[in-house]
Every structure is written in C-alpha cells, then in structure tokens.
Design an enzyme around this catalytic site. Structure first.
Site, PDB file in Angstrom:
ATOM      1  CE1 TYR A  58      -3.212 -10.163   1.589  1.00  0.00           C
ATOM      2  CE2 TYR A  58      -4.131 -11.783   0.086  1.00  0.00           C
ATOM      3  CZ  TYR A  58      -3.483 -10.582   0.299  1.00  0.00           C
ATOM      4  OH  TYR A  58      -3.132  -9.794  -0.771  1.00  0.00           O
TER       5      TYR A  58
ATOM      6  CE  LYS B 217      -5.109  -7.176   0.609  1.00  0.00           C
ATOM      7  NZ  LYS B 217      -4.719  -5.763   0.412  1.00  0.00           N
TER       8      LYS B 217
HETATM    9  P1  NAD Z   1       5.088  -5.484  -0.614  1.00  0.00           P
HETATM   10  O1  NAD Z   1       5.327  -6.346   0.567  1.00  0.00           O
HETATM   11  O2  NAD Z   1       6.128  -5.357  -1.663  1.00  0.00           O
HETATM   12  O3  NAD Z   1       4.687  -4.018  -0.163  1.00  0.00           O
HETATM   13  C1  NAD Z   1       3.825  -3.756   0.933  1.00  0.00           C
HETATM   14  C2  NAD Z   1       4.297  -2.476   1.611  1.00  0.00           C
HETATM   15  O4  NAD Z   1       3.413  -2.191   2.707  1.00  0.00           O
HETATM   16  C3  NAD Z   1       5.716  -2.633   2.194  1.00  0.00           C
HETATM   17  O5  NAD Z   1       6.574  -1.606   1.704  1.00  0.00           O
HETATM   18  C4  NAD Z   1       5.504  -2.547   3.687  1.00  0.00           C
HETATM   19  O6  NAD Z   1       6.568  -1.920   4.394  1.00  0.00           O
HETATM   20  C5  NAD Z   1       4.204  -1.732   3.784  1.00  0.00           C
HETATM   21  N1  NAD Z   1       3.591  -1.989   5.084  1.00  0.00           N
HETATM   22  C6  NAD Z   1       3.209  -3.199   5.573  1.00  0.00           C
HETATM   23  N2  NAD Z   1       2.831  -3.065   6.855  1.00  0.00           N
HETATM   24  C7  NAD Z   1       2.965  -1.751   7.172  1.00  0.00           C
HETATM   25  C8  NAD Z   1       2.752  -1.002   8.359  1.00  0.00           C
HETATM   26  N3  NAD Z   1       2.331  -1.587   9.493  1.00  0.00           N
HETATM   27  N4  NAD Z   1       2.998   0.319   8.338  1.00  0.00           N
HETATM   28  C9  NAD Z   1       3.449   0.921   7.207  1.00  0.00           C
HETATM   29  N5  NAD Z   1       3.676   0.277   6.065  1.00  0.00           N
HETATM   30  C10 NAD Z   1       3.444  -1.056   6.048  1.00  0.00           C
HETATM   31  O7  NAD Z   1       3.729  -6.050  -1.246  1.00  0.00           O
HETATM   32  P2  NAD Z   1       2.976  -5.738  -2.602  1.00  0.00           P
HETATM   33  O8  NAD Z   1       2.814  -7.021  -3.292  1.00  0.00           O
HETATM   34  O9  NAD Z   1       3.528  -4.564  -3.315  1.00  0.00           O
HETATM   35  O10 NAD Z   1       1.530  -5.384  -1.999  1.00  0.00           O
HETATM   36  C11 NAD Z   1       0.854  -4.159  -2.186  1.00  0.00           C
HETATM   37  C12 NAD Z   1      -0.642  -4.433  -2.053  1.00  0.00           C
HETATM   38  O11 NAD Z   1      -1.048  -5.324  -3.096  1.00  0.00           O
HETATM   39  C13 NAD Z   1      -1.038  -5.117  -0.741  1.00  0.00           C
HETATM   40  O12 NAD Z   1      -2.218  -4.536  -0.243  1.00  0.00           O
HETATM   41  C14 NAD Z   1      -1.276  -6.552  -1.150  1.00  0.00           C
HETATM   42  O13 NAD Z   1      -2.166  -7.226  -0.291  1.00  0.00           O
HETATM   43  C15 NAD Z   1      -1.839  -6.357  -2.538  1.00  0.00           C
HETATM   44  N6  NAD Z   1      -1.771  -7.556  -3.401  1.00  0.00           N
HETATM   45  C16 NAD Z   1      -0.564  -8.115  -3.709  1.00  0.00           C
HETATM   46  C17 NAD Z   1      -0.521  -9.261  -4.503  1.00  0.00           C
HETATM   47  C18 NAD Z   1       0.784  -9.937  -4.868  1.00  0.00           C
HETATM   48  O14 NAD Z   1       0.752 -11.055  -5.445  1.00  0.00           O
HETATM   49  N7  NAD Z   1       1.933  -9.345  -4.602  1.00  0.00           N
HETATM   50  C19 NAD Z   1      -1.724  -9.801  -5.004  1.00  0.00           C
HETATM   51  C20 NAD Z   1      -2.926  -9.187  -4.689  1.00  0.00           C
HETATM   52  C21 NAD Z   1      -2.948  -8.061  -3.881  1.00  0.00           C
END
Ligand code: NAD
Length: 244
Positions: free
Chosen positions: A144, A148
C-alpha cells in the site's frame, strides 16, 4: 475563486467515504459531476459511470465517457483506492495486482486519457489522492505504502510535464480519515471502530482524526482556481500528525 459553476468533473471512488464528500463539495460549488465506482448509483450526481477500475478498457474510457455525459471535462479526481496489509513477505500476488491496479494503474490510465481532452479544451485540474504513508511509510503495509509513493511521484512528474498545457496536477496526502476503509480495517482486527477512531484521535495534535469533509475541502481547493499557481504539489492533510 472556489466557484465551480459551469465546470464538469469526474470523481472515482465516488461511493466511498472521501469520494462522496468530494462529490458533494464539488456540486455545492456549482460543478456538474460524473461519478465512477463499482456501484455509484446511490450517489447524487449528474452522471453515473459504474465499472471496475481493474478493467483497463473501463479506466481508459472514463474521461471520454465523463466528457460525453457532461458536455466537457475540467476536473478529474482520482480518489478510488484499496488498502492491503502486511509486510512484503505476507503479501500475495493478488494483493500486488489489486493494489497496483486500483491505486496506480487506473489513475495512470485515467490521466493519460484525460490530459489530451483537457488540453484540447484549454486546460483543467487533476487531483490524485495519495497518502501520508506514500511520503513516510508506516509499518506492515508495504505494498500500500509503495503504491501511494508511486502516485505521489507520478503527480509530481505530471504536474511538471503538463503545466504548459494549462493543466494543473496535484495530490493530497491524508493521514487517518474516518471512512469505511479505516473502519473496516479495525473491524477485521477485532476492534470496535468508534472506540478505535476515538483512541486514534488522541494521537493527532488537532485532537481527532480527519473526517472525509476535511480532505474534500482541500481537494476542492486544488481543483479550483484558488490554487492556480500549484502544479505537482503533494499536500499533506494530517491535523499536525506527521508519520514516521
Ligand atoms: P473507501 O473504501 O471509503 O472508498 C474507496 C472507494 O474506491 C470505494 O467506494 C470503492 O468501491 C472504490 N473502489 C475500490 N476499488 C475499486 C475498483 N476496482 N473499481 C472501482 N472502484 C473501486 O476509502 P476512502 O478512505 O474514502 O479512500 C479514498 C482514498 O483516500 C483512497 O485512495 C485511499 O487510499 C486514500 N486514503 C485514505 C485514508 C484513510 O485513512 N481512510 C488515508 C490516506 C489516504
């Protein structure tokens, strides 16, 4: 300057925690939004483009489909992401393919397709969602963290390479955000997500972890003319908690 009236935007991962907040923030500023996710139909938006980002043909076609549905394409938010846990020695081929496919290859394909469309229209803005862990990795999430770091680097490269076309490409790098991604991780490890989120908040100088809206507002800024001189920036949004 944050007014987006008349702008057309594509958001991936639109049904997730940060994605849904970004869609709402863009629409509240007047943008028309095409939402992409595996099942985005419940998200209020001007166009729905369901599909799997692991399908290269779907990712390649998304910017064109958004432009066709909305009548233009000014903003792309590459937000969809997945997290796989473990050290390298605990990571499977499936973890590798999934993480690279969703977190790196799909945004690469979407940017590659969107940039010429935006250039043809005189410019645009792309915001990629990286992570603090892409800048300073945390333990036990090797694949992961690497994905990133890759999207952060790709953002810096594209920010330089396409600025002359009037296209600004930047990224946000959040620390922990209260979304299904974080909460399901706690559940999987046997923790109550509400207590775990509250405990985690105590480790953040601001006193709480981020809510999706905290990240969406920074994405909105990077997508709008308020950030008109920013290209290739990776903006940490961490409540004062730098990892590492
Ligand atoms: P989340 O799991 O709520 O949302 C991610 C979305 O991506 C989901 O709706 C999922 O269906 C979609 N997705 C995943 N695989 C897919 C695929 N193969 N095809 C189509 N859609 C797909 O997560 P989030 O926390 O809202 O994450 C959003 C972004 O923020 C991500 O890139 C994540 O890495 C990043 N991020 C999150 C955090 C955290 O703590 N939540 C921290 C740093 C970065």
């Amino acid at each position: 300057m944050m007014d987006l009236t008349g702008k057309c935007a594509l958001v991936t991962g639109a049904a997730g925690g940060i994605g849904a907040a970004v869609v709402a923030a863009l629409r509240a500023r007047g943008a028309r939004v095409a939402v992409a996710d595996r099942d985005p139909l419940a998200v209020e938006a001007e166009a729905h483009l369901p599909g799997d980002l692991l399908d290269p043909a779907y990712a390649d076609a998304l910017p064109g489909a958004a432009r066709a549905a909305l009548g233009g394409l000014d903003i792309v938010i590459n937000n969809a992401g997945v997290i796989t846990r473990g050290k390298v020695t605990e990571s499977s081929d499936a973890d590798w393919d999934l993480s690279l496919g969703v977190n790196v290859e799909a945004p690469f394909r979407i940017c590659r397709a969107a940039i010429p469309l935006m250039a043809e229209a005189g410019g645009g803005a792309i915001v990629n969602v990286a992570s603090c862990w892409g800048l300073r990795p945390g333990p036990n999430h090797a694949v992961y963290c690497m994905t990133k770091a890759a999207i952060a680097s790709l953002t810096q490269c594209m920010g330089m390479d396409h600025a002359h076309q009037g296209i600004r490409i930047n990224a946000v790098a959040p620390n922990e955000v209260n979304t299904p991604m974080l909460r399901t991780g706690f559940v999987r490890r046997g923790f109550d997500p509400d207590s775990a989120v509250a405990e985690l908040g105590k480790t953040v100088p601001l006193g709480r972890i981020a809510e999706p809206q905290d990240i969406a507002d920074v994405i909105l800024f990077l997508a709008s003319d308020a950030s008109r001189y920013m290209c290739g920036a990776v903006v940490e949004v961490n409540g004062g908690k730098a990892v590492g």
